[in-house]
Structures are given as structure tokens and as C-alpha cells.
Design a protein around this motif. Structure first.
Motif, PDB file in Angstrom:
ATOM      1  N   ALA A  98       0.834  -1.195   0.000  1.00  0.00           N
ATOM      2  CA  ALA A  98       0.000   0.000   0.000  1.00  0.00           C
ATOM      3  C   ALA A  98       0.870   1.248   0.000  1.00  0.00           C
ATOM      4  O   ALA A  98       2.049   1.206   0.381  1.00  0.00           O
ATOM      5  CB  ALA A  98      -0.911  -0.011   1.236  1.00  0.00           C
ATOM      6  N   PRO A 113       2.361   4.995   1.177  1.00  0.00           N
ATOM      7  CA  PRO A 113       2.656   5.480   2.524  1.00  0.00           C
ATOM      8  C   PRO A 113       1.415   6.059   3.189  1.00  0.00           C
ATOM      9  O   PRO A 113       0.590   6.720   2.546  1.00  0.00           O
ATOM     10  CB  PRO A 113       3.713   6.575   2.274  1.00  0.00           C
ATOM     11  CG  PRO A 113       4.337   6.206   0.973  1.00  0.00           C
ATOM     12  CD  PRO A 113       3.236   5.580   0.161  1.00  0.00           C
ATOM     13  N   VAL A 114       1.260   5.797   4.474  1.00  0.00           N
ATOM     14  CA  VAL A 114       0.067   6.227   5.196  1.00  0.00           C
ATOM     15  C   VAL A 114       0.150   7.708   5.522  1.00  0.00           C
ATOM     16  O   VAL A 114       1.134   8.183   6.063  1.00  0.00           O
ATOM     17  CB  VAL A 114      -0.100   5.409   6.491  1.00  0.00           C
ATOM     18  CG1 VAL A 114      -1.266   5.943   7.313  1.00  0.00           C
ATOM     19  CG2 VAL A 114      -0.310   3.948   6.171  1.00  0.00           C
ATOM     20  N   THR A 115      -0.867   8.448   5.161  1.00  0.00           N
ATOM     21  CA  THR A 115      -0.966   9.841   5.556  1.00  0.00           C
ATOM     22  C   THR A 115      -2.001  10.018   6.667  1.00  0.00           C
ATOM     23  O   THR A 115      -1.980  10.999   7.383  1.00  0.00           O
ATOM     24  CB  THR A 115      -1.353  10.727   4.362  1.00  0.00           C
ATOM     25  OG1 THR A 115      -2.576  10.255   3.801  1.00  0.00           O
ATOM     26  CG2 THR A 115      -0.259  10.690   3.291  1.00  0.00           C
ATOM     27  N   ARG A 150      -4.798   7.469   9.354  1.00  0.00           N
ATOM     28  CA  ARG A 150      -5.303   6.153   9.737  1.00  0.00           C
ATOM     29  C   ARG A 150      -6.802   6.097   9.470  1.00  0.00           C
ATOM     30  O   ARG A 150      -7.549   6.979   9.894  1.00  0.00           O
ATOM     31  CB  ARG A 150      -4.993   5.874  11.209  1.00  0.00           C
ATOM     32  CG  ARG A 150      -3.507   5.594  11.442  1.00  0.00           C
ATOM     33  CD  ARG A 150      -3.239   5.154  12.855  1.00  0.00           C
ATOM     34  NE  ARG A 150      -1.904   4.561  12.959  1.00  0.00           N
ATOM     35  CZ  ARG A 150      -1.412   4.017  14.067  1.00  0.00           C
ATOM     36  NH1 ARG A 150      -2.159   3.983  15.178  1.00  0.00           N
ATOM     37  NH2 ARG A 150      -0.211   3.489  14.077  1.00  0.00           N
ATOM     38  N   SER A 157       5.692  -0.874   9.241  1.00  0.00           N
ATOM     39  CA  SER A 157       5.081  -0.513   7.958  1.00  0.00           C
ATOM     40  C   SER A 157       3.911  -1.430   7.629  1.00  0.00           C
ATOM     41  O   SER A 157       2.900  -0.980   7.067  1.00  0.00           O
ATOM     42  CB  SER A 157       6.126  -0.561   6.838  1.00  0.00           C
ATOM     43  OG  SER A 157       6.638  -1.879   6.675  1.00  0.00           O
ATOM     44  N   GLU A 205       0.947  -0.284   9.665  1.00  0.00           N
ATOM     45  CA  GLU A 205       0.382   0.939   9.110  1.00  0.00           C
ATOM     46  C   GLU A 205      -0.416   0.660   7.843  1.00  0.00           C
ATOM     47  O   GLU A 205      -1.404   1.346   7.551  1.00  0.00           O
ATOM     48  CB  GLU A 205       1.482   1.965   8.839  1.00  0.00           C
ATOM     49  CG  GLU A 205       2.127   2.519  10.103  1.00  0.00           C
ATOM     50  CD  GLU A 205       1.115   3.141  11.055  1.00  0.00           C
ATOM     51  OE1 GLU A 205       0.207   3.867  10.594  1.00  0.00           O
ATOM     52  OE2 GLU A 205       1.205   2.879  12.275  1.00  0.00           O
ATOM     53  N   ASP A 206      -0.002  -0.350   7.083  1.00  0.00           N
ATOM     54  CA  ASP A 206      -0.802  -0.766   5.927  1.00  0.00           C
ATOM     55  C   ASP A 206      -2.202  -1.169   6.373  1.00  0.00           C
ATOM     56  O   ASP A 206      -3.210  -0.722   5.814  1.00  0.00           O
ATOM     57  CB  ASP A 206      -0.141  -1.946   5.208  1.00  0.00           C
ATOM     58  CG  ASP A 206       1.007  -1.525   4.310  1.00  0.00           C
ATOM     59  OD1 ASP A 206       1.163  -0.317   4.061  1.00  0.00           O
ATOM     60  OD2 ASP A 206       1.756  -2.425   3.864  1.00  0.00           O
ATOM     61  N   GLY A 234      -3.209   2.292   5.179  1.00  0.00           N
ATOM     62  CA  GLY A 234      -2.626   2.294   3.848  1.00  0.00           C
ATOM     63  C   GLY A 234      -3.408   1.468   2.844  1.00  0.00           C
ATOM     64  O   GLY A 234      -3.623   1.900   1.697  1.00  0.00           O
ATOM     65  N   GLU A 286      -5.614   2.755  -0.535  1.00  0.00           N
ATOM     66  CA  GLU A 286      -5.373   2.234  -1.884  1.00  0.00           C
ATOM     67  C   GLU A 286      -6.621   1.582  -2.458  1.00  0.00           C
ATOM     68  O   GLU A 286      -7.006   1.855  -3.607  1.00  0.00           O
ATOM     69  CB  GLU A 286      -4.213   1.231  -1.838  1.00  0.00           C
ATOM     70  CG  GLU A 286      -3.689   0.797  -3.196  1.00  0.00           C
ATOM     71  CD  GLU A 286      -4.429  -0.394  -3.760  1.00  0.00           C
ATOM     72  OE1 GLU A 286      -4.586  -0.472  -4.993  1.00  0.00           O
ATOM     73  OE2 GLU A 286      -4.861  -1.243  -2.960  1.00  0.00           O
TER      74      GLU A 286
END
Length: 282
Positions: free
Chosen positions: A2, A4-6, A8, A265, A268-269, A273, A277
């Protein structure tokens, strides 16, 4: 992987106003914790308590009117809407109707297939034509099914490789009468199709407060991780139904425990993330 997370994203919440959308499925005796209205003010408080930024609101009834009303939700807390349309009708026209006064993106469609009078609703030809319309629209479709329907879901995913499918609540492994071997085989069969993802949601909602633990859910979450991998799983609170099991904050803590073996990571996906997506969030 996915992007990068901006932010949640809680990928599965509901909102309802019973004056306009009665939610007759709520039993005021056994579901007293959710036998009231839930609006964006309540959602904002829940997101703050669970450390999430915004949420995907998912329809709670097979109603076009409800979807129109939900589409006008506050975009500060609602990242997108998974709505309902009649897939046997003019899908584009219905999506246009929902979008007329929308304040949030229409990111997907869902039908309560697990309670549809037709046990093979997913396999109907007219439904298949509707799914083709969804694909042309660039939308997604959320499966809300039980263990015995996972084979149907896998077949549908295979017939529509250009459409993204999202499995809600891991297919209900703890639903009444669920057969664990059937569920496990179904999860692996569905995950074999690369156009599918699944939500870590709804597991605690069917239990009384204090009657479950993160450890009890470890086997099914391990199966989901094995089948889909963290790059194809989305966190969802299933709020406000999560209140039936003790609250969204408790489920959020359980998810942290269940994902403790993942990298930062990967977590966070799952926590945003993948939702960004899958649902094409800006």
C-alpha cells in the motif's frame, strides 16, 4: 504494498438516524447498547478514542434513500461511503442519484447477501451484469457473506478480475453455525484471487463484553494473515456494533495485540494504507 500512510482509516463503521432509516434489525432488548441514533459527533469521539483519523461509512440496510442521506456526511470524519444500489437495475443512474448531494466520495457498493432471501444471490446473472457496471464505474464491491458463501464469493471474484472485492468481517468465522474448516477453505479460496482484500472487523461484535479476548481470535487472524498477507488486510471497528462486544477501543487494542508480530510498515498498511489504496482515497 500500500502507499505510505498519511492518515489512519477505520474501514468499517455505520451511522444511522432511526427517524429516517429505522434499522428494524436492532433488538432493543438484546442490542440495547446500539438501540439509539449514531451521528458524526459520536463517530468523531470514537475515532479519537481509537487513535484513528477518519472512517469509511458502510450502509446498514439495502436502501437507496439511506445511501443518499449517508453521502451527505461530514468529510472531516468520513473518508468515503460504501453505499447500496440495486445491482439488478441501472447502477450508473443510482450512483449518480447518490452522488448529487454527496459531500464524501462514493467508494464502493455493498448488498447484505448473507440475509438475502436468495441464498445464491451473488451468482445471479442480473447481479453479474450489475457488477460489470460497477467495474466500468471504477468502484469496489464489499462482500458481506458467511462461511458457506465464501465459495460463491471466490467464483464471483474470478469472473470479474477487473473489479476490486472487499470481504467484510473476515466472512463471519464466529457467526452462529459457522463451520471453521469450511471457513478456512473459503478464506484461502477467496484470497487466491488477487483482486480481493479483507477487513479485520466484526469479530468481537457477536460476543458479550468480557466474553472474548485477543488471544481467542488469534487463530482466525493468523489464517487471514496467511491467506491475504498484511498488504491485503484493512482494520475496521464495526462501530457502533462493536459496542455490543464492549466497545471499539477494546477491539482496537485487540488488533494491536494480534498484529504485534508485524513490522511497523505492515501495521500501518492494515491501519490505513490498504484502505487508502483499495478505496482510492485522496
Amino acid at each position: 504494498m500500500a502507499p505510505p500512510v498519511t492518515e489512519r482509516i477505520d474501514a468499517h463503521v455505520h451511522l444511522w438516524n432511526r427517524a429516517t432509516d429505522p434499522q428494524d434489525w436492532i433488538d432493543p432488548m438484546t442490542m440495547a447498547a446500539i438501540a439509539r441514533d449514531f451521528g458524526t459527533h459520536d463517530l468523531r469521539e470514537m475515532l479519537r478514542a481509537t487513535g484513528m483519523d477518519r472512517a469509511i461509512v458502510v450502509q446498514a440496510s439495502n436502501s437507496l434513500g439511506e445511501s443518499v442521506r449517508l453521502a451527505a456526511s461530514d468529510p472531516a470524519v468520513v473518508a468515503g461511503l460504501v453505499c447500496w444500489v440495486d445491482l439488478t437495475g441501472d447502477v450508473a443512474a443510482q450512483l449518480a442519484t447518490i452522488g448529487e448531494g454527496a459531500r464524501v466520495p462514493i467508494v464502493g457498493v455493498r448488498h447484505l447477501a448473507h440475509i438475502d432471501p436468495d441464498p445464491e444471490w451473488l451468482l445471479r446473472r442480473d447481479v453479474g451484469r450489475g457488477l460489470k457496471q460497477l467495474e466500468a464505474h471504477g468502484s469496489t464491491f464489499d462482500f458481506v457473506v458467511r462461511d458457506w458463501q465464501l465459495g460463491q464469493a471466490a467464483r464471483v471474484a474470478g469472473e470479474h478480475p477487473g473489479l476490486r472485492f472487499v470481504l467484510d468481517h473476515l466472512g463471519g468465522p464466529y457467526a452462529e453455525g459457522a463451520d471453521r474448516p469450511v471457513w478456512e477453505a473459503g478464506i484461502h479460496g477467496l484470497a487466491a484471487h488477487p483482486n480481493t482484500v479483507a477487513k479485520l472487523s466484526g469479530l468481537s461484535s457477536g460476543f458479550r463484553p468480557g466474553a472474548w479476548s485477543a488471544e481467542a481470535f488469534e487463530p482466525v487472524v493468523a489464517t487471514a494473515l496467511e491467506a491475504f498477507g498484511p498488504g491485503r488486510l484493512l482494520y475496521g471497528s464495526d462501530w457502533p456494533l462493536a459496542e455490543l462486544g464492549g466497545g471499539a477501543a477494546l477491539w482496537r487494542e485487540a488488533v494491536d495485540a494480534l498484529l504485534a508480530g508485524l513490522s511497523d510498515s505492515e501495521r500501518e498498511d492494515v491501519l490505513g494504507g490498504v484502505a487508502a489504496e483499495v478505496y482510492s482515497l485522496a
